[in-house]
Design an enzyme around this catalytic site. Structure first.
Site, PDB file in Angstrom:
ATOM      1  N   ASN A   1       0.874  -1.136  -0.088  1.00  0.00           N
ATOM      2  CA  ASN A   1       0.178  -0.076   0.047  1.00  0.00           C
ATOM      3  C   ASN A   1       0.855   1.278   0.140  1.00  0.00           C
ATOM      4  O   ASN A   1       1.548   1.469   0.952  1.00  0.00           O
ATOM      5  CB  ASN A   1      -0.897  -0.082   1.285  1.00  0.00           C
ATOM      6  CG  ASN A   1      -1.759   1.374   1.469  1.00  0.00           C
ATOM      7  OD1 ASN A   1      -1.767   1.976   0.446  1.00  0.00           O
ATOM      8  ND2 ASN A   1      -2.637   1.336   2.567  1.00  0.00           N
ATOM      9  N   TRP A   2       1.023   1.665  -1.171  1.00  0.00           N
ATOM     10  CA  TRP A   2       2.012   2.888  -1.319  1.00  0.00           C
ATOM     11  C   TRP A   2       1.139   4.169  -0.603  1.00  0.00           C
ATOM     12  O   TRP A   2       1.999   5.040  -0.369  1.00  0.00           O
ATOM     13  CB  TRP A   2       2.288   3.232  -2.563  1.00  0.00           C
ATOM     14  CG  TRP A   2       3.073   2.469  -3.389  1.00  0.00           C
ATOM     15  CD1 TRP A   2       3.664   1.218  -2.897  1.00  0.00           C
ATOM     16  CD2 TRP A   2       3.689   2.364  -4.677  1.00  0.00           C
ATOM     17  NE1 TRP A   2       4.421   0.563  -3.997  1.00  0.00           N
ATOM     18  CE2 TRP A   2       4.396   1.425  -5.058  1.00  0.00           C
ATOM     19  CE3 TRP A   2       3.482   3.247  -5.989  1.00  0.00           C
ATOM     20  CZ2 TRP A   2       4.876   1.185  -6.271  1.00  0.00           C
ATOM     21  CZ3 TRP A   2       4.128   3.169  -7.090  1.00  0.00           C
ATOM     22  CH2 TRP A   2       4.844   1.789  -7.244  1.00  0.00           C
ATOM     23  N   LYS A   3       0.197   4.294  -0.471  1.00  0.00           N
ATOM     24  CA  LYS A   3      -0.586   5.439   0.289  1.00  0.00           C
ATOM     25  C   LYS A   3      -0.365   6.471  -0.789  1.00  0.00           C
ATOM     26  O   LYS A   3      -0.198   6.263  -1.983  1.00  0.00           O
ATOM     27  CB  LYS A   3      -0.196   5.649   1.609  1.00  0.00           C
ATOM     28  CG  LYS A   3      -0.121   4.209   2.099  1.00  0.00           C
ATOM     29  CD  LYS A   3      -0.166   4.696   3.888  1.00  0.00           C
ATOM     30  CE  LYS A   3      -0.278   3.346   4.561  1.00  0.00           C
ATOM     31  NZ  LYS A   3      -0.156   3.337   6.180  1.00  0.00           N
TER      32      LYS A   3
ATOM     33  N   SER B   1       3.404  -2.006  10.405  1.00  0.00           N
ATOM     34  CA  SER B   1       5.000  -2.171  10.447  1.00  0.00           C
ATOM     35  C   SER B   1       5.420  -3.488  10.098  1.00  0.00           C
ATOM     36  O   SER B   1       6.477  -3.953  10.809  1.00  0.00           O
ATOM     37  CB  SER B   1       5.325  -1.743  12.097  1.00  0.00           C
ATOM     38  OG  SER B   1       4.721  -0.455  12.302  1.00  0.00           O
TER      39      SER B   1
ATOM     40  N   GLU C   1      -6.975   5.089   7.577  1.00  0.00           N
ATOM     41  CA  GLU C   1      -6.619   6.448   7.093  1.00  0.00           C
ATOM     42  C   GLU C   1      -8.032   6.853   6.484  1.00  0.00           C
ATOM     43  O   GLU C   1      -8.273   8.134   6.643  1.00  0.00           O
ATOM     44  CB  GLU C   1      -5.542   6.462   6.347  1.00  0.00           C
ATOM     45  CG  GLU C   1      -4.235   6.155   7.097  1.00  0.00           C
ATOM     46  CD  GLU C   1      -3.086   5.420   6.604  1.00  0.00           C
ATOM     47  OE1 GLU C   1      -3.107   5.475   5.223  1.00  0.00           O
ATOM     48  OE2 GLU C   1      -2.265   5.081   7.301  1.00  0.00           O
TER      49      GLU C   1
ATOM     50  N   GLY D   1       2.398   2.351  10.785  1.00  0.00           N
ATOM     51  CA  GLY D   1       3.394   3.727  10.722  1.00  0.00           C
ATOM     52  C   GLY D   1       4.073   3.959  12.115  1.00  0.00           C
ATOM     53  O   GLY D   1       4.977   4.798  12.304  1.00  0.00           O
TER      54      GLY D   1
ATOM     55  N   GLY E   1       2.714  -0.913   4.230  1.00  0.00           N
ATOM     56  CA  GLY E   1       2.862   0.433   3.959  1.00  0.00           C
ATOM     57  C   GLY E   1       4.404   0.735   3.662  1.00  0.00           C
ATOM     58  O   GLY E   1       4.897   0.672   2.459  1.00  0.00           O
ATOM     59  N   GLY E   2       5.005   1.454   4.655  1.00  0.00           N
ATOM     60  CA  GLY E   2       6.459   2.207   4.506  1.00  0.00           C
ATOM     61  C   GLY E   2       7.324   1.099   3.934  1.00  0.00           C
ATOM     62  O   GLY E   2       8.225   1.375   2.990  1.00  0.00           O
TER      63      GLY E   2
ATOM     64  N   HIS F   1      -9.580   1.280   4.576  1.00  0.00           N
ATOM     65  CA  HIS F   1      -8.359   1.551   5.353  1.00  0.00           C
ATOM     66  C   HIS F   1      -8.400   2.637   6.669  1.00  0.00           C
ATOM     67  O   HIS F   1      -9.383   3.473   6.168  1.00  0.00           O
ATOM     68  CB  HIS F   1      -7.277   2.076   4.381  1.00  0.00           C
ATOM     69  CG  HIS F   1      -5.831   2.020   5.024  1.00  0.00           C
ATOM     70  ND1 HIS F   1      -5.462   2.911   5.884  1.00  0.00           N
ATOM     71  CD2 HIS F   1      -4.661   1.163   4.961  1.00  0.00           C
ATOM     72  CE1 HIS F   1      -4.189   2.547   6.299  1.00  0.00           C
ATOM     73  NE2 HIS F   1      -3.797   1.281   5.659  1.00  0.00           N
TER      74      HIS F   1
ATOM     75  N   GLU G   1      -5.675  -4.525  10.303  1.00  0.00           N
ATOM     76  CA  GLU G   1      -4.459  -3.679  10.656  1.00  0.00           C
ATOM     77  C   GLU G   1      -4.863  -2.918  11.925  1.00  0.00           C
ATOM     78  O   GLU G   1      -5.681  -1.951  11.877  1.00  0.00           O
ATOM     79  CB  GLU G   1      -4.470  -2.658   9.520  1.00  0.00           C
ATOM     80  CG  GLU G   1      -4.041  -3.389   8.156  1.00  0.00           C
ATOM     81  CD  GLU G   1      -3.477  -2.250   7.082  1.00  0.00           C
ATOM     82  OE1 GLU G   1      -2.414  -2.398   6.614  1.00  0.00           O
ATOM     83  OE2 GLU G   1      -4.136  -1.295   6.687  1.00  0.00           O
TER      84      GLU G   1
HETATM   85  P1  13P Z   1       3.113   0.633   7.640  1.00  0.00           P
HETATM   86  O1  13P Z   1       3.466  -0.960   7.271  1.00  0.00           O
HETATM   87  O2  13P Z   1       3.747   1.852   7.229  1.00  0.00           O
HETATM   88  O3  13P Z   1       2.996   0.547   9.048  1.00  0.00           O
HETATM   89  O4  13P Z   1       1.383   0.772   7.002  1.00  0.00           O
HETATM   90  C1  13P Z   1       0.635  -0.266   7.071  1.00  0.00           C
HETATM   91  C2  13P Z   1      -0.551  -0.133   6.283  1.00  0.00           C
HETATM   92  O5  13P Z   1      -1.352   0.946   6.691  1.00  0.00           O
HETATM   93  C3  13P Z   1      -0.752  -0.752   5.229  1.00  0.00           C
HETATM   94  O6  13P Z   1      -2.119  -0.479   4.706  1.00  0.00           O
END
Ligand code: 13P
Length: 254
Positions: free
Chosen positions: A9-11, A215, A99, A175, A236-237, A97, A169
């Protein structure tokens, strides 16, 4: 066997040049996936077609959108419909998600409409659920996640839930570098599967891929993915780094 999935998930990250470099670097590692494994790239809307093109030679590599709107078409400036995504011939859409829930006020009812829009257009939702730190500390995370599933998914027929993809999640792990332990992930994933089993029966519950997100990194993926009810991750990251994400793909169970 149900699908084991490493989903990026590049966001809202990367320029187009950076996106191309990252995809090409991952593809150049030539990671071969088995029949039940998938690598999925959840990229921003403007990069969907180019991402699809860059990964097209790799078997079981797919692209995901990060969102869609509930409506099919019309005067909704700035929105993107599931029908549009379907016309691009992509496979997945990340729905719900945390967010989106937090910053764009998406509630369980809205998300049930987004899931419907995806299924109607032959797109597979990656449905996200998970609790805040406050809920975890109160110890009510199981009920909270159960309600998320019930209110957004339980109107669906068994045939729609078969082979579904859910991402658990915990918000407190996103994050933050604070991963849930492999045991905490397994415990919630088993609960989710149990909730599905009560409603849809064992065979369908066993067919659902439940990804862990929060994470996930190259150095913890293998341990988390090794748990029996963890079928990969939503990342994500670490998905913004080719070496990290390649290692995470390689950590999938075969
Ligand atoms: P991180 O891997 O950066 O914690 O993000 C997780 C996430 O929100 C994937 O959708």
């Amino acid at each position: 066997m149900r699908k084991q999935i490493a989903a990026a998930n590049w966001k809202m990250n990367l320029t187009v040049e950076q996106a191309i470099t990252l995809l090409d670097e991952i593809v150049s590692k030539n990671i071969k996936l088995s029949e039940n494994q998938e690598a999925v790239f959840g990229v921003p809307f403007p990069y969907l077609l180019l991402a699809k093109d860059r990964i097209s030679d790799n078997k079981n590599y797919f692209v995901a959108a990060q969102n869609c709107y509930t409506k099919e078409s019309g005067a909704f400036t700035g929105e993107v419909s599931a029908a549009m995504l379907s016309s691009l011939d992509i496979k997945y859409v990340i729905v719900g998600h945390s967010e989106r829930r937090e910053y764009f006020s998406e509630d369980n009812q809205t998300l049930s409409l987004k899931v419907d829009a995806c299924l109607k257009n032959n797109l597979k939702p990656i449905f996200c659920c998970g609790e805040s730190l406050e809920i975890r500390e109160a110890g009510t995370q199981n009920d909270y996640v159960e309600t998320q599933l019930k209110e957004s998914l339980f109107h669906l027929d068994p045939s729609a839930i078969k082979d579904f993809v859910i991402a658990y999640e915990p918000i407190w792990a996103i994050g933050t570098g604070k991963t849930a332990t492999a045991d905490q992930a397994q415990e919630m994933h088993a609960h989710i599967r149990n909730v599905l089993e009560k409603k849809y029966g064992n065979e369908i519950a066993q067919s659902v891929s439940i990804l862990y997100g929060g994470s996930v990194k190259a150095n913890n993926a293998k341990e988390i993915f090794s748990k029996p009810d963890v079928d990969g991750g939503l990342v994500g990251g670490a998905s913004l780094n080719a070496t990290e994400f390649a290692e995470i793909i390689k950590s999938l169970k075969s």
